[in-house]
Design a protein around this motif. Structure first.
Motif, PDB file in Angstrom:
ATOM      1  N   THR A  59      -3.515   3.484  -0.497  1.00 38.40           N
ATOM      2  CA  THR A  59      -4.108   2.856  -1.671  1.00 38.40           C
ATOM      3  C   THR A  59      -3.234   1.679  -2.103  1.00 38.40           C
ATOM      4  O   THR A  59      -2.007   1.735  -1.970  1.00 38.40           O
ATOM      5  N   PRO A  60      -3.851   0.621  -2.629  1.00 38.58           N
ATOM      6  CA  PRO A  60      -3.061  -0.536  -3.076  1.00 38.58           C
ATOM      7  C   PRO A  60      -2.114  -0.145  -4.209  1.00 38.58           C
ATOM      8  O   PRO A  60      -2.443   0.683  -5.047  1.00 38.58           O
ATOM      9  N   VAL A  61      -0.945  -0.749  -4.204  1.00 38.89           N
ATOM     10  CA  VAL A  61       0.059  -0.489  -5.233  1.00 38.89           C
ATOM     11  C   VAL A  61      -0.014  -1.606  -6.248  1.00 38.89           C
ATOM     12  O   VAL A  61       0.048  -2.780  -5.897  1.00 38.89           O
ATOM     13  N   GLY A  62      -0.148  -1.253  -7.512  1.00 40.76           N
ATOM     14  CA  GLY A  62      -0.141  -2.241  -8.593  1.00 40.76           C
ATOM     15  C   GLY A  62       1.280  -2.416  -9.093  1.00 40.76           C
ATOM     16  O   GLY A  62       2.232  -1.855  -8.540  1.00 40.76           O
ATOM     17  N   PRO A  63       1.444  -3.170 -10.159  1.00 40.31           N
ATOM     18  CA  PRO A  63       2.787  -3.314 -10.731  1.00 40.31           C
ATOM     19  C   PRO A  63       3.312  -1.972 -11.226  1.00 40.31           C
ATOM     20  O   PRO A  63       2.560  -1.155 -11.746  1.00 40.31           O
ATOM     21  N   VAL A 117       5.669   3.343   1.064  1.00 39.94           N
ATOM     22  CA  VAL A 117       5.048   2.077   0.702  1.00 39.94           C
ATOM     23  C   VAL A 117       5.243   1.100   1.849  1.00 39.94           C
ATOM     24  O   VAL A 117       6.326   1.005   2.420  1.00 39.94           O
ATOM     25  N   GLY A 118       4.177   0.377   2.196  1.00 39.03           N
ATOM     26  CA  GLY A 118       4.251  -0.602   3.265  1.00 39.03           C
ATOM     27  C   GLY A 118       3.157  -1.634   3.122  1.00 39.03           C
ATOM     28  O   GLY A 118       2.409  -1.654   2.144  1.00 39.03           O
ATOM     29  N   LYS A 119       3.031  -2.491   4.125  1.00 35.08           N
ATOM     30  CA  LYS A 119       2.038  -3.564   4.097  1.00 35.08           C
ATOM     31  C   LYS A 119       0.747  -3.185   4.828  1.00 35.08           C
ATOM     32  O   LYS A 119      -0.202  -3.939   4.820  1.00 35.08           O
ATOM     33  N   ASN A 120       0.696  -2.028   5.485  1.00 38.95           N
ATOM     34  CA  ASN A 120      -0.481  -1.600   6.238  1.00 38.95           C
ATOM     35  C   ASN A 120      -1.413  -0.780   5.362  1.00 38.95           C
ATOM     36  O   ASN A 120      -0.966   0.017   4.536  1.00 38.95           O
ATOM     37  N   TYR A 176       0.854  -1.195   0.000  1.00 43.44           N
ATOM     38  CA  TYR A 176       0.000   0.000   0.000  1.00 43.44           C
ATOM     39  C   TYR A 176       0.884   1.238   0.000  1.00 43.44           C
ATOM     40  O   TYR A 176       1.924   1.268   0.652  1.00 43.44           O
ATOM     41  N   ARG A 177       0.457   2.279  -0.751  1.00 42.60           N
ATOM     42  CA  ARG A 177       1.210   3.534  -0.812  1.00 42.60           C
ATOM     43  C   ARG A 177       0.375   4.631  -0.182  1.00 42.60           C
ATOM     44  O   ARG A 177      -0.813   4.789  -0.459  1.00 42.60           O
ATOM     45  N   CYS A 178       1.014   5.423   0.670  1.00 40.19           N
ATOM     46  CA  CYS A 178       0.347   6.544   1.318  1.00 40.19           C
ATOM     47  C   CYS A 178       0.205   7.687   0.305  1.00 40.19           C
ATOM     48  O   CYS A 178       1.186   8.086  -0.320  1.00 40.19           O
ATOM     49  N   PRO A 179      -0.997   8.248   0.143  1.00 45.41           N
ATOM     50  CA  PRO A 179      -1.174   9.342  -0.816  1.00 45.41           C
ATOM     51  C   PRO A 179      -0.561  10.644  -0.331  1.00 45.41           C
ATOM     52  O   PRO A 179      -0.299  11.539  -1.137  1.00 45.41           O
ATOM     53  N   LEU A 180      -0.273  10.768   0.963  1.00 43.45           N
ATOM     54  CA  LEU A 180       0.279  12.012   1.492  1.00 43.45           C
ATOM     55  C   LEU A 180       1.803  12.014   1.483  1.00 43.45           C
ATOM     56  O   LEU A 180       2.427  12.899   0.908  1.00 43.45           O
TER      57      LEU A 180
END
Length: 134
Positions: A99-103, A85-88, A77-81
């Motif tokens: 928000t979920p991170v895609g490829p 990137v992390g797993k939470n 997941y990536r923080c929009p602010l």
């Protein structure tokens, strides 16, 4: 109730090696591996002594490896602010909903809060440097 330890085959003579006791190996490296405890076995016929990794330690190590694989399989997941990137699903730094991170795509702009990486150029602004020189 005491634990049951099976006998092992002696590596020196092929006889029966019997369990003696657990040996404390804290802060000692044996063959490059740091063990906490080992099971000590002694051959009844030739007296050869061998150390084995305890069954409990082997099971614990396998359980840790499975947990690590399960953790790695979780989506990123990536923080929009802040762009971390992390797993939470919630950012631990700024408490924003992530928000979920895609490829990763090459043409995708960097996330907000992170500067765009500049390409390194050769001497006098010439051609782009190859990847191994960056």
């Amino acid at each position: 109730m005491p634990e049951q330890h099976e006998s092992k085959k002696c590596l020196a003579c092929g006889g029966e090696a019997l369990y003696i006791q657990d040996v404390d190996l804290v802060d000692k490296r044996v063959l490059g591996v740091q063990w906490c405890q080992a099971a000590l076995y002694r051959c009844a016929s030739c007296g050869h002594i061998e150390l084995y990794q305890r069954q409990e330690d082997r099971e614990w190590q396998e359980r840790l490896e499975r947990q690590y694989q399960e953790y790695q399989a979780l989506p990123d997941y990536r923080c929009p602010l802040c762009g971390r990137v992390g797993k939470n699903q919630t950012c631990p730094h700024c408490a924003m909903l992530c928000t979920p991170v895609g490829p990763k795509r090459e043409d995708e702009p960097p996330p907000p809060g992170q500067p765009e990486k500049k390409k390194k150029r050769g001497l006098f602004g010439g051609k782009d440097k190859p990847d191994w020189e960056r």
